[in-house]
Design a protein around this motif. Structure first.
Motif, PDB file in Angstrom:
ATOM      1  N   THR A 292       0.854  -1.286   0.227  1.00  0.00           N
ATOM      2  CA  THR A 292      -0.440   0.154  -0.153  1.00  0.00           C
ATOM      3  C   THR A 292       1.142   0.857   0.044  1.00  0.00           C
ATOM      4  O   THR A 292       0.624   3.093   0.000  1.00  0.00           O
TER       5      THR A 292
ATOM      6  N   GLN B 273      -3.671   3.638  -5.438  1.00  0.00           N
ATOM      7  CA  GLN B 273      -5.100   4.817  -4.809  1.00  0.00           C
ATOM      8  C   GLN B 273      -6.135   3.635  -4.193  1.00  0.00           C
ATOM      9  O   GLN B 273      -6.817   3.067  -4.230  1.00  0.00           O
TER      10      GLN B 273
ATOM     11  N   ASP C  66      -8.763   6.247   2.383  1.00  0.00           N
ATOM     12  CA  ASP C  66      -7.761   7.223   2.953  1.00  0.00           C
ATOM     13  C   ASP C  66      -7.990   6.830   4.405  1.00  0.00           C
ATOM     14  O   ASP C  66      -7.058   6.212   4.988  1.00  0.00           O
TER      15      ASP C  66
ATOM     16  N   GLN D 212      -6.070   3.080   3.367  1.00  0.00           N
ATOM     17  CA  GLN D 212      -4.283   3.591   3.420  1.00  0.00           C
ATOM     18  C   GLN D 212      -4.041   3.900   4.884  1.00  0.00           C
ATOM     19  O   GLN D 212      -2.788   3.156   5.528  1.00  0.00           O
TER      20      GLN D 212
ATOM     21  N   ALA E  94      -8.582  -1.209 -11.782  1.00  0.00           N
ATOM     22  CA  ALA E  94      -9.015  -0.786 -10.637  1.00  0.00           C
ATOM     23  C   ALA E  94     -10.399  -1.363 -10.610  1.00  0.00           C
ATOM     24  O   ALA E  94     -10.741  -2.570 -11.769  1.00  0.00           O
TER      25      ALA E  94
ATOM     26  N   TYR F 265      -7.354   1.368  -6.825  1.00  0.00           N
ATOM     27  CA  TYR F 265      -6.413   1.377  -8.437  1.00  0.00           C
ATOM     28  C   TYR F 265      -4.759   1.018  -7.732  1.00  0.00           C
ATOM     29  O   TYR F 265      -4.322   1.127  -6.844  1.00  0.00           O
TER      30      TYR F 265
END
Length: 155
Positions: free
Chosen positions: A43, A49, A52, A55, A81, A94
């Protein structure tokens, strides 16, 4: 003058091409039979992508599953994607091919693993993210548990 044939990089490209071809077929025709994929990715790769919150929850690595529910699978030359369900919340992702560290289809005991190795000849920071691919494959179901590693054949 060329240093020689870079078999590691060529194998890397071929393995990523295999993943691209498989995902292109799935995007066009759906998953056949019992096929499904576990894809682990880095990651921290700058091309990844994701939301948040994902992530933050998975700052280094995540394994995604492409099986029962997925939408908007779109494949290009650099990555793919896809929208996956995380806790009943659809999230678009993505994933560049070079972020993938493992690709496994357990329905046919097939897997690819990409391992990073420090380049002994080149200490330049520009090359610190280069990956030397390792292929672990079990394409024949009757050979359960056999793993093929390219390190076995290196001098």
């Amino acid at each position: 003058m060329a240093r020689g044939i870079d078999y590691g990089n060529l194998m890397h490209q071929a393995m990523r091409g295999l993943i691209r071809e498989v995902l292109t077929g799935i995007a066009e025709n759906g998953l056949p039979g019992e096929h499904h994929f576990f894809i682990t990715l880095n990651t921290r790769n700058p091309g990844v992508q994701m939301a948040d919150w994902l992530q933050a929850r998975y700052p280094d690595e995540i394994t995604i599953v492409i099986q029962h529910w997925f939408e908007n699978l779109s494949v290009d030359e650099q990555g793919f994607a896809i929208t996956l369900n995380f806790g009943n919340q659809p999230e678009p992702l993505y994933i560049p091919y070079d972020a993938i560290t493992t690709f496994v289809d357990p329905s046919v005991e097939f897997g690819l693993k990409f391992e990073t190795h420090a380049d002994d000849e080149d200490e330049d920071d520009e090359f610190e993210d280069e990956e030397a691919p390792m292929m672990h494959s079990e394409p024949e179901p009757q050979k359960a548990g056999e793993v093929v590693s390219l390190d076995k054949f290196r001098k």
